[in-house]
Design a protein around this motif. Structure first.
Motif, PDB file in Angstrom:
ATOM      1  N   GLU A  37      10.146   2.525 -19.730  1.00 33.62           N
ATOM      2  CA  GLU A  37      11.313   2.628 -20.610  1.00 33.62           C
ATOM      3  C   GLU A  37      12.269   3.731 -20.192  1.00 33.62           C
ATOM      4  O   GLU A  37      13.287   3.952 -20.853  1.00 33.62           O
ATOM      5  N   ALA A  38      11.964   4.439 -19.110  1.00 33.01           N
ATOM      6  CA  ALA A  38      12.835   5.522 -18.649  1.00 33.01           C
ATOM      7  C   ALA A  38      14.206   4.973 -18.266  1.00 33.01           C
ATOM      8  O   ALA A  38      14.344   3.803 -17.903  1.00 33.01           O
ATOM      9  N   ASP A  39      15.220   5.835 -18.367  1.00 32.68           N
ATOM     10  CA  ASP A  39      16.583   5.408 -18.039  1.00 32.68           C
ATOM     11  C   ASP A  39      16.667   4.860 -16.616  1.00 32.68           C
ATOM     12  O   ASP A  39      17.399   3.901 -16.355  1.00 32.68           O
ATOM     13  N   ALA A  40      15.944   5.481 -15.695  1.00 31.13           N
ATOM     14  CA  ALA A  40      15.880   4.999 -14.312  1.00 31.13           C
ATOM     15  C   ALA A  40      14.409   4.949 -13.915  1.00 31.13           C
ATOM     16  O   ALA A  40      13.745   5.984 -13.883  1.00 31.13           O
ATOM     17  N   ALA A  41      13.919   3.776 -13.634  1.00 32.80           N
ATOM     18  CA  ALA A  41      12.491   3.621 -13.348  1.00 32.80           C
ATOM     19  C   ALA A  41      12.118   4.354 -12.060  1.00 32.80           C
ATOM     20  O   ALA A  41      12.815   4.261 -11.055  1.00 32.80           O
ATOM     21  N   PRO A  42      11.011   5.093 -12.078  1.00 30.90           N
ATOM     22  CA  PRO A  42      10.525   5.749 -10.858  1.00 30.90           C
ATOM     23  C   PRO A  42       9.670   4.785 -10.033  1.00 30.90           C
ATOM     24  O   PRO A  42       9.322   3.690 -10.493  1.00 30.90           O
ATOM     25  N   LEU A  43       9.319   5.206  -8.843  1.00 33.33           N
ATOM     26  CA  LEU A  43       8.306   4.507  -8.054  1.00 33.33           C
ATOM     27  C   LEU A  43       6.962   5.134  -8.383  1.00 33.33           C
ATOM     28  O   LEU A  43       6.778   6.348  -8.230  1.00 33.33           O
ATOM     29  N   VAL A  44       6.023   4.327  -8.847  1.00 38.75           N
ATOM     30  CA  VAL A  44       4.698   4.808  -9.211  1.00 38.75           C
ATOM     31  C   VAL A  44       3.764   4.671  -8.007  1.00 38.75           C
ATOM     32  O   VAL A  44       3.698   3.603  -7.385  1.00 38.75           O
ATOM     33  N   VAL A  45       3.056   5.745  -7.684  1.00 41.14           N
ATOM     34  CA  VAL A  45       2.068   5.739  -6.609  1.00 41.14           C
ATOM     35  C   VAL A  45       0.700   5.970  -7.237  1.00 41.14           C
ATOM     36  O   VAL A  45       0.498   6.962  -7.929  1.00 41.14           O
ATOM     37  N   ALA A  94       5.577  -4.266 -15.121  1.00 42.88           N
ATOM     38  CA  ALA A  94       5.266  -3.546 -13.886  1.00 42.88           C
ATOM     39  C   ALA A  94       4.996  -4.548 -12.765  1.00 42.88           C
ATOM     40  O   ALA A  94       4.381  -5.594 -12.987  1.00 42.88           O
ATOM     41  N   ARG A  95       5.443  -4.229 -11.567  1.00 42.50           N
ATOM     42  CA  ARG A  95       5.276  -5.113 -10.407  1.00 42.50           C
ATOM     43  C   ARG A  95       4.716  -4.319  -9.232  1.00 42.50           C
ATOM     44  O   ARG A  95       5.219  -3.236  -8.906  1.00 42.50           O
ATOM     45  N   VAL A  96       3.680  -4.848  -8.600  1.00 43.06           N
ATOM     46  CA  VAL A  96       3.128  -4.231  -7.405  1.00 43.06           C
ATOM     47  C   VAL A  96       4.056  -4.517  -6.224  1.00 43.06           C
ATOM     48  O   VAL A  96       4.448  -5.670  -6.000  1.00 43.06           O
ATOM     49  N   VAL A  97       4.388  -3.466  -5.471  1.00 47.15           N
ATOM     50  CA  VAL A  97       5.326  -3.588  -4.353  1.00 47.15           C
ATOM     51  C   VAL A  97       4.714  -2.929  -3.118  1.00 47.15           C
ATOM     52  O   VAL A  97       3.856  -2.051  -3.220  1.00 47.15           O
ATOM     53  N   SER A  98       5.175  -3.348  -1.941  1.00 48.86           N
ATOM     54  CA  SER A  98       4.661  -2.752  -0.709  1.00 48.86           C
ATOM     55  C   SER A  98       5.728  -2.584   0.356  1.00 48.86           C
ATOM     56  O   SER A  98       5.415  -2.277   1.507  1.00 48.86           O
ATOM     57  N   SER A  99       6.999  -2.774   0.003  1.00 45.42           N
ATOM     58  CA  SER A  99       8.085  -2.628   0.970  1.00 45.42           C
ATOM     59  C   SER A  99       9.340  -2.142   0.255  1.00 45.42           C
ATOM     60  O   SER A  99       9.436  -2.210  -0.977  1.00 45.42           O
ATOM     61  N   ARG A 100      10.307  -1.685   1.043  1.00 44.39           N
ATOM     62  CA  ARG A 100      11.576  -1.260   0.460  1.00 44.39           C
ATOM     63  C   ARG A 100      12.254  -2.413  -0.278  1.00 44.39           C
ATOM     64  O   ARG A 100      12.808  -2.233  -1.369  1.00 44.39           O
ATOM     65  N   GLU A 101      12.229  -3.576   0.353  1.00 45.14           N
ATOM     66  CA  GLU A 101      12.877  -4.731  -0.252  1.00 45.14           C
ATOM     67  C   GLU A 101      12.255  -5.070  -1.603  1.00 45.14           C
ATOM     68  O   GLU A 101      12.957  -5.378  -2.573  1.00 45.14           O
ATOM     69  N   GLU A 102      10.939  -5.000  -1.688  1.00 50.06           N
ATOM     70  CA  GLU A 102      10.262  -5.312  -2.940  1.00 50.06           C
ATOM     71  C   GLU A 102      10.528  -4.256  -4.005  1.00 50.06           C
ATOM     72  O   GLU A 102      10.619  -4.577  -5.191  1.00 50.06           O
ATOM     73  N   ILE A 103      10.651  -3.001  -3.596  1.00 45.64           N
ATOM     74  CA  ILE A 103      10.982  -1.935  -4.551  1.00 45.64           C
ATOM     75  C   ILE A 103      12.356  -2.182  -5.152  1.00 45.64           C
ATOM     76  O   ILE A 103      12.550  -2.138  -6.379  1.00 45.64           O
ATOM     77  N   VAL A 104      13.331  -2.460  -4.285  1.00 47.48           N
ATOM     78  CA  VAL A 104      14.701  -2.708  -4.757  1.00 47.48           C
ATOM     79  C   VAL A 104      14.745  -3.932  -5.660  1.00 47.48           C
ATOM     80  O   VAL A 104      15.408  -3.937  -6.708  1.00 47.48           O
ATOM     81  N   ARG A 105      14.002  -4.989  -5.280  1.00 51.38           N
ATOM     82  CA  ARG A 105      13.995  -6.206  -6.087  1.00 51.38           C
ATOM     83  C   ARG A 105      13.423  -5.935  -7.474  1.00 51.38           C
ATOM     84  O   ARG A 105      13.957  -6.426  -8.484  1.00 51.38           O
ATOM     85  N   ALA A 106      12.356  -5.155  -7.536  1.00 49.18           N
ATOM     86  CA  ALA A 106      11.763  -4.832  -8.834  1.00 49.18           C
ATOM     87  C   ALA A 106      12.759  -4.085  -9.714  1.00 49.18           C
ATOM     88  O   ALA A 106      12.902  -4.386 -10.906  1.00 49.18           O
ATOM     89  N   LEU A 107      13.451  -3.116  -9.136  1.00 54.14           N
ATOM     90  CA  LEU A 107      14.434  -2.361  -9.914  1.00 54.14           C
ATOM     91  C   LEU A 107      15.573  -3.262 -10.379  1.00 54.14           C
ATOM     92  O   LEU A 107      16.043  -3.153 -11.514  1.00 54.14           O
ATOM     93  N   ASP A 108      16.018  -4.164  -9.512  1.00 51.41           N
ATOM     94  CA  ASP A 108      17.099  -5.083  -9.884  1.00 51.41           C
ATOM     95  C   ASP A 108      16.696  -5.969 -11.061  1.00 51.41           C
ATOM     96  O   ASP A 108      17.547  -6.369 -11.867  1.00 51.41           O
ATOM     97  N   LEU A 109      15.392  -6.265 -11.157  1.00 48.89           N
ATOM     98  CA  LEU A 109      14.892  -7.121 -12.232  1.00 48.89           C
ATOM     99  C   LEU A 109      14.486  -6.326 -13.467  1.00 48.89           C
ATOM    100  O   LEU A 109      13.960  -6.886 -14.427  1.00 48.89           O
ATOM    101  N   GLY A 110      14.715  -5.003 -13.434  1.00 44.32           N
ATOM    102  CA  GLY A 110      14.356  -4.163 -14.572  1.00 44.32           C
ATOM    103  C   GLY A 110      12.873  -3.942 -14.693  1.00 44.32           C
ATOM    104  O   GLY A 110      12.351  -3.713 -15.797  1.00 44.32           O
ATOM    105  N   GLU A 111      12.152  -3.987 -13.561  1.00 47.25           N
ATOM    106  CA  GLU A 111      10.703  -3.824 -13.570  1.00 47.25           C
ATOM    107  C   GLU A 111      10.305  -2.440 -13.055  1.00 47.25           C
ATOM    108  O   GLU A 111      11.085  -1.762 -12.384  1.00 47.25           O
TER     109      GLU A 111
END
Length: 241
Positions: A37-45, A94-111
């Motif tokens: 719910e944060a204003d800008a979603a972080p990358l979770v490791v 939440a979406r599991v990601v493993s690449s830059r493209e997947e990270i950006v896609r998750a953020l674009d989808l509000g995930e």
């Protein structure tokens, strides 16, 4: 590869979830929901928790090289990423990601993007900047990844809280792995935060003064046990936690 535009759309914050928090899934679920719910979603490791500990026990028993143990531990982190994404619940998206493209896609989808590190490191660390040894745990992976994506802030969520508001790098001792300070970019803000407290995590994510414990030269004068709570004195460093 992503272009400059995608790099600018990558998360500004990286949040490493300590594996020791696996012992308190209820509290961790609340923290993950808050991050979503944060204003800008972080990358979770993810940390490795009991799964990485199992690999360590196998390695200690003999017959397993450190390099192979490291690769197995990275796969354990991938499994923990799947667990965190599931634990967060459907509302967190939440979406599991493993690449830059997947990270950006998750953020674009509000995930909320949760990194599976094995494939990420295979592509991003072709030069082998991170040694394949137990010196490198998820703390170092999170710090290195934050630098790789140009993040501004790294939060290390632990299952305890430091009493000091600031801590010097030389006072970290067993709080992080042996490679952490070499993996950490010099200009990156780094804070240690009690991952059981969602409000405190969000405050640190927003950069509020006094939220969490800031890693800073000089630091405060920590009490014995790194200025941590009694439970923290039992926490172990360098175990993908």
């Amino acid at each position: 590869m992503t272009g400059r535009g995608d790099r600018e759309r990558l998360p500004a914050d990286v949040v490493k979830v300590g594996g020791s928090l696996a012992r308190e899934p209820g509290a961790l679920r609340g923290t993950l929901a808050a991050l979503a719910e944060a204003d800008a979603a972080p990358l979770v490791v993810p940390g490795g928790g009991p799964l990485a500990d199992a690999v360590r026990r196998l390695h200690a028993g003999g017959g397993l090289s450190e390099e192979t143990a490291h690769r197995m531990a990275l796969l354990a982190l991938d499994q923990c990423a799947l667990w965190l994404a599931e634990l967060a619940g459907p509302g967190a998206r939440a979406r599991v990601v493993s690449s830059r493209e997947e990270i950006v896609r998750a953020l674009d989808l509000g995930e909320l993007p949760v990194l599976a590190p094995s494939r990420w490191l295979e592509v991003e660390d072709e030069a082998g900047q991170l040694p394949a040894s137990w010196q490198v745990t998820s703390d170092s992976i999170a710090a290195w990844t934050a630098g790789r994506i140009g993040a501004r802030r790294l939060l290390l969520l632990k299952s305890f809280a430091f009493r000091a508001r600031r801590i010097a790098p030389g006072d970290l001792r067993d709080a992080v792995d042996a490679f952490f300070l070499r993996a950490l970019p010099q200009d990156l803000e780094c804070r240690f935060v009690d991952g059981r407290e969602p409000a405190g995590v969000l405050a640190a994510l927003a950069g509020e003064p006094g939220a969490g414990t800031l890693l800073q030269e000089g630091g405060d004068d920590p009490a014995p046990g790194l200025g941590r709570s009694p439970a923290a004195s039992r926490a172990r460093g360098g175990e993908l936690v």
